[in-house]
Design an enzyme around this catalytic site. Structure first.
Site, PDB file in Angstrom:
ATOM      1  N   GLY A   1       0.824  -1.200   0.000  1.00 16.58           N
ATOM      2  CA  GLY A   1       0.000   0.000   0.000  1.00 16.58           C
ATOM      3  C   GLY A   1       0.863   1.256   0.000  1.00 16.58           C
ATOM      4  N   SER A   2       0.405   2.297   0.679  1.00 23.55           N
ATOM      5  CA  SER A   2       1.021   3.622   0.536  1.00 23.55           C
ATOM      6  C   SER A   2       2.426   3.737   1.124  1.00 23.55           C
ATOM      7  CB  SER A   2       0.110   4.681   1.163  1.00 23.55           C
ATOM      8  OG  SER A   2      -1.101   4.773   0.436  1.00 23.55           O
TER       9      SER A   2
END
Length: 594
Positions: free
Chosen positions: A314-315
């Site tokens: 993810g981020s």
């Protein structure tokens, strides 16, 4: 009277000669068979009957934290083997029953007599009684003393008493997944116990003595004795105090979020030293099976998720994309972006977490806001080939080289198979998969002036010299260090990550004056063996380091399948904040007043 001559018939002479000749031939054949054909076998057998050979087990080395505190130690115990054939011969010779003998043995060892009796008829594959069957292990000295007295008085020379050792973990579940365990033979099964098994194990010794006809040692004969070489001690980079802090906070996070699991790693970003490593739930190293019979469930419990498992980050992965973009000069600090809530790539709509969009943004804003469309644009500018180059250089897609067993390589989409859609999703942290230690190593590269250092737990291996003094046998040697991005780029990204915590998505990890740099992540869990994602299953995470301009520690926090709130900025950031606060208090580093 004349003596009568006895007339011996020639046939009798011949018969007698033939009989003597046959006897001689038979004796010669027997002598040849015994001395030549069976000579070695019979010689060895005779030697075994008059030689007592005992293995001397070495003491396994200890595992200690960086300050010399014991995390794994060995204690001296004993084991008892039985020569069942010799025991049978003893019972016949002295007119004893095996039941009578077993009762005395079981009483001395405080074990069930039925267990002993059930083992006395065990045979090998050829149906012969075992000559070295292990009866009991890990026996304390007081019980062995009783057994030795019985052996001496009753002439139970079929009992073989040998040195043994047992592994003890003073802190039970402390550093459980990283330390690992040993088996009954004292060999490492997984973790550091397995990785450094050769150094920890040492070398066995041997004691050989001659016996008389009653199988008692001859007092005037020399005893051949080769001393065992004890294993070396492994000193870790782990700090017991920081490990305790991390475990306490992980326990609380697991309870508060009702998650499936929590993983925390703390390192020194300058050199890759692992200061703490926690997976919850964990297990007691002194009782690692915890009554679990199912082997698959047991293996899952023992898995070190910090290095053995991978997930789409993810981020948190965006630190790689923005570093590559700055290094390749396809963007700059005052670059302009625009987010309307989504981007369409090859007909597929890729949404930002803020569906209404962030509007006009600068480069720092797309990082602070964790804006997917902004990173899709960066990925497009970098391109497949260059982005993958940085992904590999940052340590993804291959083992980091950490000194733990079973490290996962991760999953990286090959450049020649990467579509424009893949490029877009990879740029903001989907499609590719990485382990927690790989993600933290990438952050450490940014915080260490762009230089990658291998994460590791061994600080040095020490042994005793001939005079008993301690010598360093093997200090840690860095093997994978490399310059990934320039110092200018790394410092720029570190400053932006500090603003991401102080002003952006990671603000719940902010502590005034500590200069925490970090990035949050919220990753959907991919379906195992299929496409797409599991509905409602997330991994919330946070990576960070402090102080950003002269980092002392870096942390990774992940919360697997939390109930309710699942955003990294909401549930992982506060855990990281508590970590930083307590660790800096432990290190006596006070926040700098602004």
């Amino acid at each position: 009277m004349r003596n009568k001559k006895i007339k011996i018939k020639p046939i009798r002479i011949k018969a007698t000669f033939i009989i003597y000749l046959l006897v001689f031939l038979l004796l010669s054949v027997q002598l040849f068979r015994r001395m030549v054909i069976q000579g070695e076998f019979l010689g060895n057998k005779a030697e075994r009957q008059f030689i007592n050979e005992a293995k001397i087990s070495p003491k396994r080395g200890s595992i200690l934290d960086r300050n010399g505190r014991e995390l794994a130690v060995s204690a001296d115990v004993y084991k008892v083997n039985l020569d069942l054939l010799a025991m049978q011969e003893y019972c016949v010779r002295y007119k004893r029953t095996k039941e009578e003998v077993s009762e005395e043995i079981s009483e001395a060892l405080s074990i069930d007599n039925n267990k002993v009796i059930s083992m006395l008829d065990k045979t090998d594959n050829n149906g012969r009684l075992l000559r070295g069957m292990t009866l009991e292990r890990k026996i304390e000295k007081d019980k062995i003393d009783k057994l030795r007295e019985i052996r001496k008085t009753k002439r139970y020379n079929f009992m073989i008493i040998e040195n043994d050792s047992t592994r003890l973990y003073p802190n039970n579940n402390f550093l459980a997944h990283a330390l690992g365990i040993v088996d009954l033979e004292g060999e490492g099964v997984f973790g550091l116990e397995k990785y450094y098994d050769k150094e920890l194990m040492g070398l066995s010794g041997i004691r050989i003595a001659e016996l008389d006809k009653n199988a008692s040692e001859l007092p005037y004969e020399d005893v051949v004795y080769t001393e065992a070489v004890n294993g070396k001690d492994v000193i870790l980079t782990i700090d017991e105090n920081i490990q305790y802090i991390a475990q306490t906070i992980a326990d609380k996070a697991l309870k508060d979020t009702k998650a499936k699991g929590v993983t925390i790693i703390v390192t020194n970003p300058r050199n890759g030293e692992v200061l703490a490593m926690v997976n919850k739930p964990d297990f007691n190293l002194n009782d690692p099976r915890m009554g679990i019979v199912d082997n698959e469930r047991l293996q899952q419990l023992w898995r070190n998720k910090a290095v053995n498992d991978v997930f789409e980050p993810g981020s948190t992965f965006k630190i790689t994309t923005i570093s590559a973009a700055l290094e390749e000069k396809v963007t700059f600090v005052n670059d302009d972006f625009y987010c309307n809530g989504f981007t369409i790539v090859n007909g597929t709509k890729l949404k930002c977490w803020k569906e209404t969009g962030h509007g006009a943004e600068k480069l720092i804003d797309i990082l602070e806001n964790s804006c997917n469309p902004g990173f899709i644009e960066l990925g497009r500018r970098i391109g497949q080939e260059r982005l993958n180059k940085y992904i590999y250089d940052f340590g993804f897609g291959k083992p980091s080289g950490i000194d733990l067993t079973g490290e996962a390589s991760g999953i990286i989409k090959p450049t020649d198979q990467m579509t424009d859609l893949d490029l877009a999703t990879i740029s903001f942290g989907q499609t590719d998969a990485a382990s927690p230690i790989q993600i933290l190593a990438a952050l450490n590269t940014i915080m260490n002036d762009g230089i990658y250092s291998t994460p590791h737990l061994m600080k040095e291996i020490v042994g005793a010299d001939k005079n008993g003094g301690i010598t360093v046998s093997k200090p840690y040697e860095e093997k994978n260090q490399r310059q990934v991005i320039s110092k200018v780029t790394s410092n720029s990204v570190a400053k932006m990550l500090e603003e991401t915590v102080s002003k952006g998505s990671g603000k719940q990890a902010y502590i005034e004056g500590l200069g925490i740099a970090g990035k949050t992540g919220t990753a959907q869990k991919a379906k195992i063996g299929g496409k797409g994602y599991v509905e409602g299953k997330y991994i919330a995470s946070f990576i960070g380091a402090a102080p950003y301009d002269n980092p002392k520690i870096s942390v990774f926090v992940s919360i697997d399948e939390p109930e309710g709130e699942h955003f990294g900025g909401v549930i992982a950031s506060p855990v990281a904040k508590e970590l930083f606060q307590q660790i800096f208090n432990q290190m006596a580093i006070n926040p700098v007043k602004q």
